[in-house]
Design an enzyme around this catalytic site. Structure first.
Site, PDB file in Angstrom:
ATOM      1  N   GLY A 238       0.776  -1.242   0.000  1.00 38.92           N
ATOM      2  CA  GLY A 238       0.000   0.000   0.000  1.00 38.92           C
ATOM      3  C   GLY A 238       0.798   1.277   0.000  1.00 38.92           C
ATOM      4  O   GLY A 238       0.216   2.356  -0.110  1.00 38.92           O
ATOM      5  N   GLU A 287       4.178  -6.311   1.884  1.00 39.21           N
ATOM      6  CA  GLU A 287       3.758  -6.774   0.556  1.00 39.21           C
ATOM      7  C   GLU A 287       3.658  -5.609  -0.424  1.00 39.21           C
ATOM      8  O   GLU A 287       2.607  -5.379  -1.031  1.00 39.21           O
ATOM      9  CB  GLU A 287       2.389  -7.472   0.677  1.00 39.21           C
ATOM     10  CG  GLU A 287       2.368  -8.633   1.654  1.00 39.21           C
ATOM     11  CD  GLU A 287       0.952  -9.013   2.085  1.00 39.21           C
ATOM     12  OE1 GLU A 287      -0.023  -8.482   1.527  1.00 39.21           O
ATOM     13  OE2 GLU A 287       0.827  -9.839   3.003  1.00 39.21           O
ATOM     14  N   GLY A 289       3.826  -3.452  -3.736  1.00 40.37           N
ATOM     15  CA  GLY A 289       3.850  -3.656  -5.177  1.00 40.37           C
ATOM     16  C   GLY A 289       4.233  -2.350  -5.842  1.00 40.37           C
ATOM     17  O   GLY A 289       5.368  -2.146  -6.275  1.00 40.37           O
ATOM     18  N   ARG A 290       3.269  -1.432  -5.839  1.00 39.06           N
ATOM     19  CA  ARG A 290       3.439  -0.139  -6.512  1.00 39.06           C
ATOM     20  C   ARG A 290       4.713   0.580  -6.075  1.00 39.06           C
ATOM     21  O   ARG A 290       5.397   1.187  -6.899  1.00 39.06           O
ATOM     22  CB  ARG A 290       2.233   0.734  -6.156  1.00 39.06           C
ATOM     23  CG  ARG A 290       2.149   2.052  -6.870  1.00 39.06           C
ATOM     24  CD  ARG A 290       1.043   2.916  -6.256  1.00 39.06           C
ATOM     25  NE  ARG A 290      -0.165   2.162  -6.036  1.00 39.06           N
ATOM     26  CZ  ARG A 290      -1.196   2.104  -6.893  1.00 39.06           C
ATOM     27  NH1 ARG A 290      -1.131   2.770  -8.011  1.00 39.06           N
ATOM     28  NH2 ARG A 290      -2.270   1.399  -6.610  1.00 39.06           N
ATOM     29  N   CYS A 356     -12.670   2.723 -29.199  1.00 41.50           N
ATOM     30  CA  CYS A 356     -13.987   3.354 -29.368  1.00 41.50           C
ATOM     31  C   CYS A 356     -14.707   3.494 -28.031  1.00 41.50           C
ATOM     32  O   CYS A 356     -15.731   2.836 -27.783  1.00 41.50           O
ATOM     33  CB  CYS A 356     -14.824   2.533 -30.345  1.00 41.50           C
ATOM     34  SG  CYS A 356     -13.997   2.415 -31.919  1.00 41.50           S
ATOM     35  N   GLU A 357     -14.135   4.267 -27.149  1.00 45.62           N
ATOM     36  CA  GLU A 357     -14.725   4.564 -25.840  1.00 45.62           C
ATOM     37  C   GLU A 357     -14.334   5.986 -25.483  1.00 45.62           C
ATOM     38  O   GLU A 357     -13.156   6.349 -25.633  1.00 45.62           O
ATOM     39  CB  GLU A 357     -14.127   3.654 -24.740  1.00 45.62           C
ATOM     40  CG  GLU A 357     -14.332   2.190 -24.902  1.00 45.62           C
ATOM     41  CD  GLU A 357     -15.657   1.696 -24.342  1.00 45.62           C
ATOM     42  OE1 GLU A 357     -16.329   2.465 -23.621  1.00 45.62           O
ATOM     43  OE2 GLU A 357     -16.018   0.562 -24.652  1.00 45.62           O
TER      44      GLU A 357
HETATM   45  C1  LIG Z   1      -3.146  -8.399  -0.074  1.00 44.20           C
HETATM   46  C2  LIG Z   1      -2.399  -7.375  -0.850  1.00 44.20           C
HETATM   47  N1  LIG Z   1      -1.111  -7.161  -0.562  1.00 44.20           N
HETATM   48  C3  LIG Z   1      -0.383  -6.259  -1.252  1.00 44.20           C
HETATM   49  C4  LIG Z   1      -0.937  -5.509  -2.279  1.00 44.20           C
HETATM   50  C5  LIG Z   1      -0.059  -4.547  -3.016  1.00 44.20           C
HETATM   51  O1  LIG Z   1      -0.497  -3.249  -2.915  1.00 44.20           O
HETATM   52  P1  LIG Z   1       0.429  -2.059  -3.381  1.00 44.20           P
HETATM   53  O2  LIG Z   1       0.781  -2.276  -4.794  1.00 44.20           O
HETATM   54  O3  LIG Z   1      -0.384  -0.856  -3.179  1.00 44.20           O
HETATM   55  O4  LIG Z   1       1.642  -2.062  -2.502  1.00 44.20           O
HETATM   56  C6  LIG Z   1      -2.287  -5.681  -2.587  1.00 44.20           C
HETATM   57  C7  LIG Z   1      -2.910  -4.872  -3.653  1.00 44.20           C
HETATM   58  O5  LIG Z   1      -4.031  -5.013  -4.028  1.00 44.20           O
HETATM   59  C8  LIG Z   1      -3.040  -6.646  -1.864  1.00 44.20           C
HETATM   60  O6  LIG Z   1      -4.322  -6.857  -2.136  1.00 44.20           O
END
Ligand SMILES: Cc1ncc(COP(=O)(O)O)c(C=O)c1O
Length: 431
Positions: A238, A287, A289-290, A356-357
């Site tokens: 997050g 965890e 990602g972004r 086409c949107e």
């Molecule tokens: C359970 C869980 N962990 C980690 C993430 C990664 O989130 P972020 O990319 O915002 O760090 C998500 C994103 O949907 C998630 O659902």
């Protein structure tokens, strides 16, 4: 170090002029910087060093094999959300034993596969899921390591579509029900209660909601860790990044400040959370990602036409919402810059794709440099939830992807041949 910056008038990714990649591989083209991926991973990993921890990269944000291999080589674990993602991690050289398996709808087949591969933990989101995991484990004569995803009912103050930690959302188990769920799960003979997990949302730009959620969960965790001998606490992902404007923020790190806007850094995140986490004596998982992949990639597109109507200047490009859906889906902002700077006046423009949107746009009424047919533009901060959300809508091929490392560039996904799009289809025999 600038991983994406202008050298003279040309936009570079590390030591490579991006225009040379566009000429060689065509557009739309995703370009990733291995240096940025590495630095972001290391910044977060380093900031959390005072506590035993593991960064588990969220594969859903960017699952290209080369991205996963880069992170596996750095010692990253992985947050996966499907059997397919687990297969990808393994194919990329990652270790299933460092994977946490999230998601509200794991199928029996996915659970069986993950159990056989030996994932570190199933992060379960409901009691029926716990029962299903127990059943599959019993059939395989195995013990399944599980954690329960707790929903702390905290508003992450982010976009509604990426808020996950309130009782309006489908995710996790309500905080006040969690203790009972652990007690019942403890009676299931083929489960081993290994940890507790939470994830309150994505693109959080302040630590306060994380802190609030951890504070709410800690009293419960103190009880559960003793009662069930838990080993870890996953605080989810997050961490937000700077989208606007990314290039202006310069060298040190894009997430640190942009246009005077201060946002959370790994150091600030760790400084505020570690005092709450360290006394738990548990292994901490994250965890993200972004945070790792978002500013590590951009999407290159070519201008096809410029069309002026009575009201607007439309820049029609060859990328579309099927390549990058974030503006249409989340109203997301992506900075748009030319690969070659030309100077001159800016002109208020809508950058749109050929689909086409009316929702097929990348920006509206934005002051952009004047461009013409054949010019290249880059949509910045497209490394997370970019290619992975691409589709074949309008029978458009999936884009190619390139990874850059210093002076080297490698094609890490070929552009999809158009006939492949319908290769699995069949004409019904009565036609
Ligand atoms: C359970 C869980 N962990 C980690 C993430 C990664 O989130 P972020 O990319 O915002 O760090 C998500 C994103 O949907 C998630 O659902």
């Amino acid at each position: 170090m600038h991983e994406f910056c202008y050298v003279g008038k040309k936009l570079f990714c590390e030591g490579v002029a991006i225009e040379t990649l566009a000429e060689k591989y065509g557009t739309p083209l995703y370009v990733y910087s291995q240096g940025t991926l590495t630095r972001h991973f290391q910044e977060l990993d380093g900031a959390m060093a005072p506590v035993e921890h593991r960064v588990c990269f969220a594969v859903k944000s960017n699952s290209n094999q080369s991205v996963l291999r880069t992170l596996a080589n750095l010692g990253s674990g992985f947050d996966i959300v499907s059997g397919g993602e687990l297969q990808r991690v393994i194919a990329a050289g990652g270790d299933a034993r460092n994977c946490v398996f999230a998601g509200v709808g794991k199928t029996e087949a996915e659970i069986e596969f993950a159990l056989r591969q030996g994932v570190y933990s199933f992060n379960a989101e409901s009691e029926p899921e716990l029962q299903r995991i127990n059943r599959v484990a019993a059939r395989l004569k195995k013990i399944a390591p599980v954690a329960v995803r707790v929903n702390p009912n905290v508003d992450a103050h982010t976009h509604a579509k990426i808020t996950t930690g309130t009782y309006e959302n489908k995710f996790g188990i309500a905080l006040e029900h969690t203790e009972g769920v652990y007690a019942r799960a403890a009676k299931l003979k083929h489960l081993r209660l290994r940890g507790l997990q939470m994830h309150i949302g994505s693109q959080l730009t302040a630590v306060a909601p994380f802190e609030q959620a951890v504070r709410k969960v800690v009293p419960l965790l103190e009880k559960l860790k003793v009662r069930h001998r838990l080993e870890f606490f996953s605080i989810g992902g997050g961490l937000g990044i700077v989208y606007q404007p990314a290039l202006a923020s310069g060298a040190a790190a894009w997430w640190q400040s942009a246009a005077g806007k201060k946002i959370m850094t790994p150091r600030i995140y760790a400084a505020q959370l570690l005092p709450l986490l360290q006394p738990l004596g548990l292994r901490i998982l994250m965890e993200p990602g972004r945070f790792i992949s978002g500013n590590s990639g951009l999407l290159v597109t070519r201008v096809e036409f410029v069309k002026r109507t009575g009201k607007k200047n439309f820049v029609i490009v060859d990328a579309a919402m099927n390549d990058l859906i974030r503006p249409a889906f989340y109203d997301a902002y992506h900075e748009i810059v030319p690969l070659t700077q030309k100077g001159g006046a800016r002109i208020s423009s809508d950058v749109v794709g050929p689909i086409c949107e009316s929702g097929d746009f990348f920006c509206k009424d934005r002051a952009l440099p004047k461009v013409g047919e054949g010019d290249y533009l880059a949509l910045l901060s497209a490394g997370a939830y970019g290619f992975v959300m691409a589709s074949n809508y309008n029978t458009r091929s999936l884009a190619a992807e390139v990874l850059v490392n210093g002076q080297r560039a490698a094609l890490v996904r070929e552009r999809q041949p158009v006939a492949e799009i319908w290769s699995g289809e069949k004409v019904a025999p009565w036609l």
